[in-house]
Motif scaffolding. Structure first.
Motif, PDB file in Angstrom:
ATOM      1  N   LEU A 134     -45.812  31.019  -3.947  1.00  0.00           N
ATOM      2  CA  LEU A 134     -46.825  30.066  -4.372  1.00  0.00           C
ATOM      3  C   LEU A 134     -46.273  28.692  -4.592  1.00  0.00           C
ATOM      4  N   ALA A 135     -46.867  27.699  -4.727  1.00  0.00           N
ATOM      5  CA  ALA A 135     -46.540  26.056  -5.140  1.00  0.00           C
ATOM      6  C   ALA A 135     -45.764  26.338  -6.496  1.00  0.00           C
ATOM      7  N   SER A 136     -46.359  27.270  -7.426  1.00  0.00           N
ATOM      8  CA  SER A 136     -45.868  27.240  -8.533  1.00  0.00           C
ATOM      9  C   SER A 136     -44.648  28.211  -8.840  1.00  0.00           C
ATOM     10  N   SER A 137     -44.117  28.406  -7.607  1.00  0.00           N
ATOM     11  CA  SER A 137     -42.515  28.929  -7.810  1.00  0.00           C
ATOM     12  C   SER A 137     -41.543  27.956  -7.739  1.00  0.00           C
ATOM     13  N   THR A 138     -42.161  26.681  -6.918  1.00  0.00           N
ATOM     14  CA  THR A 138     -40.866  25.793  -6.515  1.00  0.00           C
ATOM     15  C   THR A 138     -40.231  25.198  -7.805  1.00  0.00           C
ATOM     16  N   PRO A 139     -38.764  25.302  -7.431  1.00  0.00           N
ATOM     17  CA  PRO A 139     -38.092  24.716  -8.599  1.00  0.00           C
ATOM     18  C   PRO A 139     -37.960  23.085  -8.744  1.00  0.00           C
ATOM     19  N   THR A 140     -37.884  22.620  -9.904  1.00  0.00           N
ATOM     20  CA  THR A 140     -37.803  21.439 -10.431  1.00  0.00           C
ATOM     21  C   THR A 140     -36.735  21.119 -11.332  1.00  0.00           C
ATOM     22  N   PRO A 141     -36.538  19.766 -11.405  1.00  0.00           N
ATOM     23  CA  PRO A 141     -35.454  19.761 -12.485  1.00  0.00           C
ATOM     24  C   PRO A 141     -36.012  20.197 -13.885  1.00  0.00           C
ATOM     25  N   GLU A 142     -37.360  20.113 -14.354  1.00  0.00           N
ATOM     26  CA  GLU A 142     -37.749  20.688 -15.405  1.00  0.00           C
ATOM     27  C   GLU A 142     -37.508  22.142 -15.566  1.00  0.00           C
ATOM     28  N   ASN A 143     -37.972  22.953 -14.586  1.00  0.00           N
ATOM     29  CA  ASN A 143     -38.251  24.183 -14.651  1.00  0.00           C
ATOM     30  C   ASN A 143     -36.807  25.279 -14.068  1.00  0.00           C
ATOM     31  N   ALA A 144     -35.948  24.480 -13.360  1.00  0.00           N
ATOM     32  CA  ALA A 144     -34.585  25.319 -12.969  1.00  0.00           C
ATOM     33  C   ALA A 144     -33.884  25.981 -13.860  1.00  0.00           C
ATOM     34  N   PRO A 145     -33.458  27.260 -13.552  1.00  0.00           N
ATOM     35  CA  PRO A 145     -32.673  27.908 -14.216  1.00  0.00           C
ATOM     36  C   PRO A 145     -31.235  27.202 -14.690  1.00  0.00           C
ATOM     37  N   ASP A 146     -31.050  27.312 -16.085  1.00  0.00           N
ATOM     38  CA  ASP A 146     -29.780  26.786 -16.641  1.00  0.00           C
ATOM     39  C   ASP A 146     -29.876  25.318 -16.538  1.00  0.00           C
TER      40      ASP A 146
END
Ligand SMILES: C[S@@+](CC[C@H](N)C(=O)[O-])C[C@H]1O[C@@H](n2cnc3c(N)ncnc32)[C@H](O)[C@@H]1O
Ligand SMILES: Nc1nc2[nH]cc(C(=O)O)c2c(=O)[nH]1
Ligand code: SF4
Ligand SMILES: [Mg+2]
Length: 257
Positions: A134-146
């Motif tokens: 879903l759209a909510s899975s898309t990585p952003t600088p705010e939510n990306a791991p590490d």
């Protein structure tokens, strides 16, 4: 504890016919229609998407693996007990050799393939466990791991996360299927409803509400505790099925579980 099989082989693929394997272990199927069934898991490495929440970081954001031939994998599967095998990843369908592996295991084992639904396969599959992103899975600088900058992946993930032709093919081809959505909250439901209708429009097969599973997002017990009741309530409200993440409840985020 689940039976584990350590993977300790050189990181080369000289003959180009091996699969990159991140882990191979026996546990209980933790998710979906077959939750609770003893199963052997074969986890390939490498993925064509980058969900910010990926619980298999070492197959997507930072892939690690040993190279194994189909014969070696089959021998390790044979050495474990379960008659259900789950081929997962990463995204198992990015590898041509996954077809050879499934063909080699067919007949002997019940085969589940865990896939993000962006690729087709003509390999034998008993349960296509499809988890469209879903759209909510898309990585952003705010939510990306590490706290890493996802760079090109924000756009690439968003542009390729849904492929209706592949979803139709996977649903039509396998003996059984499930559409298993990772749900972060109520805002995901309109997109799920629209996508389920889109799939119904392109497949020859009936897609029942009971083939649609809502799975709470959460890599750890603590994270799951925050999402699961809301997701269970949403499943009841919308008439879809709820799936737990039994392995996270039982073994938290331990590897080979
Ligand atoms: C690691 S993925 C591998 C297979 C394939 N790439 C896919 O995404 O379906 C295995 C399953 O875990 C789910 N998953 C990954 N991270 C998750 C998380 N943080 N919370 C809940 N489910 C998650 C995926 O949606 C998928 O159903
Ligand atoms: N126990 C257990 N069940 C699972 N079902 C799907 C899994 C996956 O990572 O694809 C998974 C997993 O990683 N562990
Ligand atoms: S598609 Fe699957 S393996 Fe790939 S990043 Fe998303 S959850 Fe991880
Ligand atoms: Mg998993």
């Amino acid at each position: 504890m689940p039976v584990s099989h350590s993977v300790d082989r050189p990181d080369t693929d000289a003959d180009g016919k091996r699969l990159p394997i991140n882990e191979l272990f026996a546990s209980l199927q933790g998710e979906g229609k077959l939750a609770g069934v003893p199963s052997t898991f074969v986890r390939t490495s490498g993925c064509n998407l980058r969900c910010w929440f990926c619980d298999s970081y070492h197959t997507s954001w930072e892939p690690t693996h040993a190279w194994m031939s189909v014969e070696e994998i089959v021998a390790e599967v044979d050495a474990l007990d379960p008659n259900h095998v789950v081929v997962t990843g990463g995204e198992p369908l990015i590898h041509d050799e996954t077809t050879s592996l499934l063909s080699a295991l067919a007949g002997e084992y019940h085969l589940t393939v865990e896939t993000n639904g962006t690729l087709e396969t003509d390999a034998p599959v008993d349960l296509a466990s499809i988890s469209p992103k879903l759209a909510s899975s898309t990585p952003t600088p705010e939510n990306a791991p590490d706290d890493t900058d996802p760079g090109v992946w924000t756009e690439k993930h968003e542009a390729t996360r849904v492929n209706l032709d592949s979803l139709a093919s996977l649903v039509d081809h396998a003996d059984d299927f499930q559409l298993k959505f990772v749900v972060t909250g109520r805002d995901d439901l309109p997109e799920i409803e629209a996508l389920v209708e889109d799939v119904r429009g392109v497949t020859a097969r009936e897609v029942r509400d009971s083939d649609v599973l809502l799975m709470p997002e959460g890599q750890t017990r603590e994270a799951l505790a925050r999402t699961r009741t809301e997701v269970a309530d949403l499943a009841a409200e919308f008439g879809y099925r709820y799936t737990p993440r039994l392995h996270v409840d039982l073994w938290n985020d331990a590897p080979e579980t």
